[in-house]
Design an enzyme around this catalytic site. Sequence first.
Site, short mmCIF file in Angstrom:
data_model
loop_
_atom_site.label_atom_id
_atom_site.label_comp_id
_atom_site.label_asym_id
_atom_site.label_seq_id
_atom_site.Cartn_x
_atom_site.Cartn_y
_atom_site.Cartn_z
N THR A 154 0.85 -1.19 0.00
CA THR A 154 0.00 0.00 0.00
C THR A 154 0.89 1.24 0.00
OG1 THR A 154 -1.78 -1.12 1.17
CG2 THR A 154 -1.65 1.28 1.46
N ARG A 179 -14.28 -6.97 -0.73
CA ARG A 179 -13.66 -6.59 0.55
C ARG A 179 -13.18 -5.15 0.49
NH1 ARG A 179 -7.76 -5.82 2.18
NH2 ARG A 179 -7.81 -5.93 4.45
N GLY A 238 -10.85 -2.55 2.68
CA GLY A 238 -9.92 -2.43 3.79
C GLY A 238 -9.95 -1.03 4.39
N ASP A 239 -8.87 -0.67 5.08
CA ASP A 239 -8.87 0.61 5.78
C ASP A 239 -8.48 1.79 4.88
OD1 ASP A 239 -6.21 -0.46 5.65
OD2 ASP A 239 -5.57 1.03 7.11
N THR A 271 -0.68 1.89 7.01
CA THR A 271 -0.55 0.69 6.18
C THR A 271 -0.45 -0.53 7.08
OG1 THR A 271 0.89 -0.51 4.66
CG2 THR A 271 1.94 1.16 6.04
N GLY A 272 -1.11 -1.60 6.68
CA GLY A 272 -1.04 -2.81 7.49
C GLY A 272 -2.31 -3.64 7.34
N GLY A 326 -5.71 -4.17 7.36
CA GLY A 326 -6.73 -3.14 7.30
C GLY A 326 -7.83 -3.25 8.33
#
Lengths: 332, 332
Positions: free
Chosen positions: B185, B213, B215-216, B235-236, B238
């Site tokens: 990301t 899906r 994510g964050d 980042t990670g 989510g």
Amino acid sequence: MAILALHGGAGGDGPWRGMTALDPQRLACMERILHDLGPRLEAGEINALEAVTLAVESMEDEPLYNAGRGSVLAADERVYMDASIMQGSDQAAGSVVNVESTRHPIRAAHLLLKEGWPVMLNAAAADAFAEKNGLEQVDLDWLKTDLRQAQWAKWHNEKSRPGSTDEDDEAVLDHDLGEAEGMGTVGAVALDSSGNLAAATSTGGMTGKPIGRIGDTPIIGAGTWCDPSVAVSCTGVGEAFIRTCAAHEVAVQLRNDSGNLAKACDTVLEMVKPMGGRGGIIAISRSGEVALPFQTMLMYRGLWRAGRITTGIGNEEYSSKPTTLGQNTGLP
Amino acid sequence: MAILALHGGAGGDGPWRGMTALDPQRLACMERILHDLGPRLEAGEINALEAVTLAVESMEDEPLYNAGRGSVLAADERVYMDASIMQGSDQAAGSVVNVESTRHPIRAAHLLLKEGWPVMLNAAAADAFAEKNGLEQVDLDWLKTDLRQAQWAKWHNEKSRPGSTDEDDEAVLDHDLGEAEGMGTVGAVALDSSGNLAAATSTGGMTGKPIGRIGDTPIIGAGTWCDPSVAVSCTGVGEAFIRTCAAHEVAVQLRNDSGNLAKACDTVLEMVKPMGGRGGIIAISRSGEVALPFQTMLMYRGLWRAGRITTGIGNEEYSSKPTTLGQNTGLP
């Protein structure tokens, strides 16, 4: 101590002018829900998560609220529904975005929460997930009501009129159809007898919304938030609630000014204003504080606490004994 | 004082084992961006919002980052991209979810921010909005790279193997393809010479992600946040960042412990952990503090401050004078 609070959307300008012809039906729906779920929550028969899910499911089925059946129509005359849910103990969450055929979007969000991953599912994939898990799928014709079709037609006509503005559109919708801005997003927050908190929110969005618009309702932290300290569900101009992380900010304000939930909610509503947003919040803290503030003309709301049911629309409040339910509420 | 910081995703377990064959190209991309945009930001030629947009656009074009061209492939071998952007002065924001054909998702989010309403647009509607506003549309074949196709094939094979787990899949991806969990990301945060802050994040998600899906990354408050005090890009994993409102929480922690941005970021990364999430954060405060913490094996990152460029992957750091750019970075 168990508590269940509901909202059916906030909206409108100026002083409240009393109930419209349709309002008794809206209040009766809330009374029915509180009458049914309050004692079960108190008895430990259902937990906070199940209570908010069942409450929102019932409001999704009530066509006068803007969620599930009776959702308002988007610009293309179709229905796109958003819902999210969160529980306090572990901050597990679920959210569905722009679903079109799931009768109870909040139950689909609940199933995502239970599965644990992913938190958010989008559109057709969310409907497919719901169907695969046995949730009832319905047709657009079932979701659409005559009232919402009429609101859409008015929106469409006004939009086509030269020189019209969005504000004109809303004014027309208000008066002719007994609606305040046609918002009617629904939400529930609960504290169960084991001390668990949960929050849920569900909506059809706004009449004539652009296809693909996502408001605050499915956004964890904006429309819905729950942690070990507080459960929050918001309603209002979604974009302003996203830009302030409104639901999460209630938890933050409460953390910083421990024990004053009403003040926390009021502070957040003031933060939303400069973004062009107004609306309402329902919240319950771990210690059993309840706040149901709104800065609009009205917010449909209901509360079950210690066996007593209270409902309200404008600044007034109605109390009812559960046993008199249905006798004087205009319920068909 | 102007500052620009970038990340290219965080991931991996255990100690960092040094650069892979592909890492020089990733760092060179960041150096090129910082070399180009840093002086323009310092000179006031571009503001913070434009700087983060241009920076993320360039990383979207770099196929070794997981955003725009080179996005990882979802379960159905297609590309679904998410991006969001926010500016500090008025907390205006824009977000696009699951877009499929817009070359630069972050520019589409930027245009939504500029339009002011709605904040979030979904899927085909977001691509149509981008196209209508003149943004380049591209084919799936252009977005897909051989590397991402190979990663997808490995994911698919491992998934089909009896008794396989997600963790096995990731391990295979790591070693054979020089990738740490294939995250990648991208994000940027900036402080311009007028004191404005902005943050932007863009992603293709994760290899083999379920269709639909979210994510964050496109969630204001989770993957991206910016207010008058701080700009944040995360980042990670989510879902964990959504369930902690991680990006907004950085601002909250900074508010409560004024002036200690590094501590604020570390606190938030600790909050994310119990949700099963690990990752990294890049943040710049109004006063010019910078924090680039990560709790994974690595986070691709770069920083332009006071004419000096610093990049890093693991715990090491590389400094470079802008004039030597491209001579020893492995750039083709």
